[in-house]
Motif scaffolding. Structure first.
Motif, PDB file in Angstrom:
ATOM      1  N   GLY A   9       0.590  -1.317  -0.037  1.00 16.53           N
ATOM      2  CA  GLY A   9       0.079  -0.179  -0.380  1.00 16.53           C
ATOM      3  C   GLY A   9       0.718   1.047   0.185  1.00 16.53           C
ATOM      4  N   LYS A  10       2.338   1.417  -0.571  1.00 16.86           N
ATOM      5  CA  LYS A  10       3.033   2.306  -0.132  1.00 16.86           C
ATOM      6  C   LYS A  10       3.045   3.564  -1.318  1.00 16.86           C
ATOM      7  N   SER A  11       2.195   2.504  -2.782  1.00 16.26           N
ATOM      8  CA  SER A  11       1.657   4.361  -3.457  1.00 16.26           C
ATOM      9  C   SER A  11       0.843   4.470  -3.081  1.00 16.26           C
TER      10      SER A  11
ATOM     11  N   VAL B 262      11.548  11.282  -8.511  1.00 19.61           N
ATOM     12  CA  VAL B 262      10.850  10.992  -9.426  1.00 19.61           C
ATOM     13  C   VAL B 262      11.761   9.176  -9.672  1.00 19.61           C
ATOM     14  N   SER B 263      11.962   8.283  -9.691  1.00 19.93           N
ATOM     15  CA  SER B 263      13.604   7.694 -10.555  1.00 19.93           C
ATOM     16  C   SER B 263      13.437   7.185 -11.622  1.00 19.93           C
ATOM     17  N   VAL B 264      14.490   6.615 -12.017  1.00 21.11           N
ATOM     18  CA  VAL B 264      14.721   5.678 -13.111  1.00 21.11           C
ATOM     19  C   VAL B 264      14.686   4.597 -13.185  1.00 21.11           C
TER      20      VAL B 264
ATOM     21  N   THR C 280      14.848   1.151 -15.551  1.00 19.82           N
ATOM     22  CA  THR C 280      15.204   0.174 -17.510  1.00 19.82           C
ATOM     23  C   THR C 280      14.089  -0.714 -17.172  1.00 19.82           C
ATOM     24  N   ARG C 281      12.883  -1.024 -15.685  1.00 20.44           N
ATOM     25  CA  ARG C 281      11.631  -1.899 -16.311  1.00 20.44           C
ATOM     26  C   ARG C 281      11.139  -1.521 -17.182  1.00 20.44           C
ATOM     27  N   PRO C 282      10.314  -2.449 -18.169  1.00 22.10           N
ATOM     28  CA  PRO C 282       9.215  -1.598 -18.979  1.00 22.10           C
ATOM     29  C   PRO C 282       7.923  -0.997 -18.171  1.00 22.10           C
ATOM     30  N   MET C 283       7.675  -0.022 -18.879  1.00 25.08           N
ATOM     31  CA  MET C 283       6.546   0.804 -18.730  1.00 25.08           C
ATOM     32  C   MET C 283       4.813   0.010 -18.395  1.00 25.08           C
ATOM     33  N   ARG C 284       4.354   0.171 -17.241  1.00 25.07           N
ATOM     34  CA  ARG C 284       3.144  -0.762 -16.933  1.00 25.07           C
ATOM     35  C   ARG C 284       2.204   0.080 -17.776  1.00 25.07           C
ATOM     36  N   ALA C 285       0.401  -0.928 -18.188  1.00 30.13           N
ATOM     37  CA  ALA C 285      -0.488  -0.034 -18.232  1.00 30.13           C
ATOM     38  C   ALA C 285      -0.965   1.292 -17.255  1.00 30.13           C
TER      39      ALA C 285
ATOM     40  N   ASP D 145       5.262   8.485 -13.350  1.00 35.52           N
ATOM     41  CA  ASP D 145       5.815   7.294 -12.107  1.00 35.52           C
ATOM     42  C   ASP D 145       7.091   7.574 -11.488  1.00 35.52           C
ATOM     43  N   TYR D 146       7.751   7.442 -13.211  1.00 38.40           N
ATOM     44  CA  TYR D 146       9.818   7.022 -13.432  1.00 38.40           C
ATOM     45  C   TYR D 146       9.320   7.594 -14.548  1.00 38.40           C
ATOM     46  N   HIS D 147      10.980   7.976 -14.163  1.00 37.32           N
ATOM     47  CA  HIS D 147      11.679   8.320 -15.610  1.00 37.32           C
ATOM     48  C   HIS D 147      12.374   6.734 -16.569  1.00 37.32           C
TER      49      HIS D 147
ATOM     50  N   MET E 187      21.814   9.084  -6.369  1.00 37.87           N
ATOM     51  CA  MET E 187      21.906   9.326  -5.631  1.00 37.87           C
ATOM     52  C   MET E 187      22.207   8.352  -4.598  1.00 37.87           C
ATOM     53  N   GLU E 188      21.317   6.544  -5.367  1.00 30.61           N
ATOM     54  CA  GLU E 188      21.974   5.297  -4.662  1.00 30.61           C
ATOM     55  C   GLU E 188      21.411   4.270  -5.900  1.00 30.61           C
ATOM     56  N   TRP E 189      21.307   4.037  -6.179  1.00 35.38           N
ATOM     57  CA  TRP E 189      20.800   2.677  -6.837  1.00 35.38           C
ATOM     58  C   TRP E 189      20.952   1.821  -6.607  1.00 35.38           C
TER      59      TRP E 189
ATOM     60  N   ARG F  13      17.100  -1.820 -13.015  1.00 35.62           N
ATOM     61  CA  ARG F  13      17.218  -1.562 -12.147  1.00 35.62           C
ATOM     62  C   ARG F  13      17.083  -0.476 -12.063  1.00 35.62           C
ATOM     63  N   TYR F  14      16.794   0.444 -10.499  1.00 36.58           N
ATOM     64  CA  TYR F  14      16.540   1.712 -10.206  1.00 36.58           C
ATOM     65  C   TYR F  14      17.271   2.852  -9.746  1.00 36.58           C
ATOM     66  N   GLY F  15      17.150   3.834  -9.778  1.00 36.85           N
ATOM     67  CA  GLY F  15      17.831   4.877  -8.809  1.00 36.85           C
ATOM     68  C   GLY F  15      17.211   6.576  -8.835  1.00 36.85           C
TER      69      GLY F  15
ATOM     70  N   PHE G  74      11.044   9.592  -0.843  1.00 33.66           N
ATOM     71  CA  PHE G  74      11.785   8.722  -1.646  1.00 33.66           C
ATOM     72  C   PHE G  74      10.695   6.797  -1.683  1.00 33.66           C
ATOM     73  N   ASP G  75       9.777   6.917  -2.645  1.00 25.63           N
ATOM     74  CA  ASP G  75       9.435   5.588  -2.809  1.00 25.63           C
ATOM     75  C   ASP G  75      10.801   4.041  -3.048  1.00 25.63           C
ATOM     76  N   ILE G  76      11.572   3.749  -2.365  1.00 31.08           N
ATOM     77  CA  ILE G  76      12.673   3.021  -3.068  1.00 31.08           C
ATOM     78  C   ILE G  76      12.656   2.037  -1.752  1.00 31.08           C
ATOM     79  N   ASP G  77      13.180   0.616  -1.925  1.00 31.49           N
ATOM     80  CA  ASP G  77      13.343  -0.125  -1.085  1.00 31.49           C
ATOM     81  C   ASP G  77      14.972   0.223  -0.176  1.00 31.49           C
ATOM     82  N   TRP G  78      15.073  -1.219   0.588  1.00 32.28           N
ATOM     83  CA  TRP G  78      15.527  -1.127   2.018  1.00 32.28           C
ATOM     84  C   TRP G  78      17.393  -1.611   1.250  1.00 32.28           C
TER      85      TRP G  78
HETATM   86  P1  5GP Z   1       7.760  -0.826  -9.340  1.00 32.92           P
HETATM   87  O1  5GP Z   1       8.711  -1.987 -10.183  1.00 32.92           O
HETATM   88  O2  5GP Z   1       6.961  -2.035  -8.254  1.00 32.92           O
HETATM   89  O3  5GP Z   1       7.557  -0.120  -9.039  1.00 32.92           O
HETATM   90  O4  5GP Z   1       8.793  -1.369  -7.609  1.00 32.92           O
HETATM   91  C1  5GP Z   1      10.088  -2.185  -7.895  1.00 32.92           C
HETATM   92  C2  5GP Z   1      10.183  -2.231  -6.248  1.00 32.92           C
HETATM   93  O5  5GP Z   1      11.853  -0.639  -6.885  1.00 32.92           O
HETATM   94  C3  5GP Z   1       9.670  -0.723  -4.708  1.00 32.92           C
HETATM   95  O6  5GP Z   1       9.915  -1.374  -4.228  1.00 32.92           O
HETATM   96  C4  5GP Z   1      10.492   0.528  -5.443  1.00 32.92           C
HETATM   97  O7  5GP Z   1      10.052   0.930  -3.978  1.00 32.92           O
HETATM   98  C5  5GP Z   1      11.953  -0.166  -5.753  1.00 32.92           C
HETATM   99  N1  5GP Z   1      12.215   1.177  -6.101  1.00 32.92           N
HETATM  100  C6  5GP Z   1      11.803   2.245  -7.308  1.00 32.92           C
HETATM  101  N2  5GP Z   1      12.898   3.008  -7.350  1.00 32.92           N
HETATM  102  C7  5GP Z   1      13.924   2.999  -6.823  1.00 32.92           C
HETATM  103  C8  5GP Z   1      15.095   3.699  -6.619  1.00 32.92           C
HETATM  104  O8  5GP Z   1      15.371   5.101  -8.207  1.00 32.92           O
HETATM  105  N3  5GP Z   1      16.302   3.056  -5.985  1.00 32.92           N
HETATM  106  C9  5GP Z   1      15.986   1.761  -5.123  1.00 32.92           C
HETATM  107  N4  5GP Z   1      16.963   1.612  -4.428  1.00 32.92           N
HETATM  108  N5  5GP Z   1      14.464   1.664  -5.036  1.00 32.92           N
HETATM  109  C10 5GP Z   1      13.500   1.601  -6.075  1.00 32.92           C
END
Ligand code: 5GP
Length: 214
Positions: free
Chosen positions: A22-24, A41-43, A45-50, A57-59, A76-78, A85-87, A105-109
């Motif tokens: 429920g984070k989003s 807004v993170s960057v 490489t995953r495909p865009m969802r509908a 949502d992302y770049h 800053m982190e990735w 890949r997410y960053g 930031f909606d990012i993982d651990w």
């Molecule tokens: P989703 O593909 O469902 O949008 O995101 C998958 C996971 O990637 C989520 O847990 C989200 O928090 C994490 N995530 C999204 N953007 C980033 C980012 O920039 N850095 C990191 N470390 N995790 C991210």
């Protein structure tokens, strides 16, 4: 909000959870309700969802571009999450902080950990748990944007993600989304009032003490 008219250091506010907790939804509510916080807004490489929008949502970028950003120290982190890949791009975060906004930031651990290593005291980390495994599975299925094999993979990843709960200052159980949102807002507002973030207090209290403020 922070104390009006008083200089403050911005909060780097991290929300992490296994996907489906429920984070989003909570992030969206926070951005709608609170004008003083803006989303990083993170960057990816995953495909865009509908339903997703590039730039909101992302770049959405390709792997060579991502690698270039890493090499150029623009993130800053990735991290690798689910084979993609997410960053977090650095420049927009710095711009938001400079304009007096807090950053969400909606990012993982892995991202939370890296951010903390870099920005330590400015970072506040909140982890959101689902109330049960069954409810997590129900939410992931209801979303309807992913194939069953993707959902199964996300369920498997959830346990791994949850094992990092103790790397966060705050841990919330999202059973009732309104209640969870209220708790998130309480945390953010209390953190804004920490003395260490209220940089304007030195001048303010000095004026009070020297009675120049009459
Ligand atoms: P989703 O593909 O469902 O949008 O995101 C998958 C996971 O990637 C989520 O847990 C989200 O928090 C994490 N995530 C999204 N953007 C980033 C980012 O920039 N850095 C990191 N470390 N995790 C991210």
């Amino acid at each position: 909000m922070s104390q009006p008219g008083l200089d403050h250091r911005g909060v780097l506010f991290v929300l992490s959870s296994p996907s489906g907790a429920g984070k989003s939804t909570i992030a969206r509510m926070l951005l709608r309700e609170d004008a003083d916080i803006a989303m990083s807004v993170s960057v990816t490489t995953r495909p865009m969802r509908a339903g997703e929008v590039d730039g909101r949502d992302y770049h959405f970028i390709d792997v060579p571009r991502f690698k270039h950003m890493v090499a150029a120290n623009e993130l800053m982190e990735w991290a690798h999450v689910f084979d993609h890949r997410y960053g977090t791009p650095k420049a927009p975060v710095e711009a938001m902080l400079a304009s007096g906004q807090d950053v969400l930031f909606d990012i993982d651990w892995q991202g939370a950990q890296q951010l903390y290593q870099q920005a330590g005291g400015d970072v506040v980390r909140v982890f959101i748990l689902p109330p049960s495994v069954a409810e997590l599975e129900r939410r992931l299925t209801k979303r309807g944007t992913d194939q069953p094999d993707v959902i199964a993979a996300r369920m498997a990843r959830a346990a791994a993600e949850i094992s990092h709960w103790d790397g966060y200052e705050y841990v919330l159980i999202n059973d009732d989304v309104q209640l969870c949102f209220a708790q998130v807002l309480n945390i953010l507002n209390a953190e804004r009032l920490r003395r260490s973030r209220q940089t304007g207090l030195i001048g303010f209290t000095r004026k009070l003490m020297t009675a120049k403020d009459r």
